[in-house]
Design an enzyme around this catalytic site. Structure first.
Site, short mmCIF file in Angstrom:
data_model
loop_
_atom_site.label_atom_id
_atom_site.label_comp_id
_atom_site.label_asym_id
_atom_site.label_seq_id
_atom_site.Cartn_x
_atom_site.Cartn_y
_atom_site.Cartn_z
CG HIS A 1 4.52 -9.01 3.69
ND1 HIS A 1 4.72 -10.77 3.00
CD2 HIS A 1 3.76 -9.46 4.13
CE1 HIS A 1 4.11 -11.65 3.28
NE2 HIS A 1 3.26 -11.18 4.42
CB CYS A 2 -0.17 -7.65 0.26
SG CYS A 2 -1.05 -6.20 0.89
CB ALA A 3 0.89 -6.28 6.49
#
Length: 286
Positions: free
Chosen positions: A112-114
């Site tokens: 998951h790309c924050a």
């Protein structure tokens, strides 16, 4: 745009990322224009091209859904490697994982790309990787051009004042040790260097993953070679059929290979290769 797209948990990280990109771009343009040399125009064109690819790939990444939503998962195809997701209440294929941030299962989920509030998966890996690559190039250029800023900040030599200005510019501003303009230059220059190091480390990791045809979870789980079909096929599987052209522009069409549901393991792939070409030496014991 649906309601979830306006969720503060989704919008806020994207806004912060856009603000950082905007501030670094403006500072970089100022540094380029300040030096009115013969290379000024070339540097502006290069900066524009890098920014176009960074922002374009980020936009495509955010707007391309890697989830199982809208994907027909045939119940008859449930077999080895398929698991049941109790949250989504459906069977999901191999390499698919549930993301508790996105609250949905992601096809060939990587992580998951924050920074952009979006998962990296089968459908949007190309845009993530290209934005990472061009982000690294842009930050490399910015770090090189900002070297003069660091030299100016350290013109009196390395002291506690200059050390804390580069390390903690916020503290120096709050204590009144520096002017706002000096703080802005120091903060943006620091952000460029830190961003460059971060992008470099992440780019090296994902180049290794792409070379092996693996996801982050498979890498750290000791399964990095499970779906390794050679670097060219891996590039096609992750970046699309025209993987060698995706670097030009995020709007270059590159049809994805496969559906993100069915995957051929490395051992099965090599056995099929041997069947079609008996002159290829088997990498597996008889």
């Amino acid at each position: 745009m649906n309601k979830k797209d306006w969720d503060p948990a989704v919008v806020l990280p994207i806004c912060i990322t856009c603000m950082l990109i905007g501030s670094m771009t403006l500072e970089l343009i100022y540094v380029i224009l300040r030096d009115s040399g013969s290379s000024c125009l070339a540097l502006l064109i290069l900066t524009s091209y890098l920014l176009f690819n960074v922002v374009g790939n980020m936009w495509k990444f955010v707007r391309t859904s890697p989830t199982i939503k809208g994907v027909f998962l045939e119940q008859g195809s449930v077999g080895q490697g398929w698991v049941y997701c109790y949250t989504c209440q459906t069977h999901v294929p191999p390499r698919c994982q549930h993301c508790y941030n996105c609250n949905v299962c992601i096809l060939r989920r990587d992580h998951h790309c924050a920074l952009l509030s979006q998962c990296v998966g089968h459908a949007n890996y190309r845009y993530f990787f290209c934005s990472l690559f061009y982000g690294w190039l842009a930050l490399l250029l910015s770090t090189i051009l900002n070297a003069e800023i660091f030299i100016e900040l350290l013109h009196d030599g390395i002291s506690f004042h200059s050390f804390f200005l580069l390390l903690m510019p916020w503290m120096m501003l709050f204590t009144g040790q520096v002017t706002p303009s000096t703080f802005i230059f120091a903060f943006v220059a620091d952000t460029c260097v830190i961003g460059f190091l971060f992008c470099f480390a992440f780019l090296v990791l994902h180049c290794s993953l792409l070379y092996r045809g693996a996801t982050t979870k498979e890498w750290f789980g000791g399964l990095a070679r499970t779906y390794d079909h050679g670097w060219k096929r891996n590039a096609r599987n992750f970046l699309g059929e025209r993987w060698y052209l995706v670097w030009i522009s995020p709007w270059v069409e590159s049809k994805l290979v496969g559906d993100g549901i069915n995957f051929t393991a490395r051992q099965v792939f090599h056995k099929r290769l041997l069947t079609s070409n008996p002159y290829v030496e088997s990498p597996y014991p008889k």
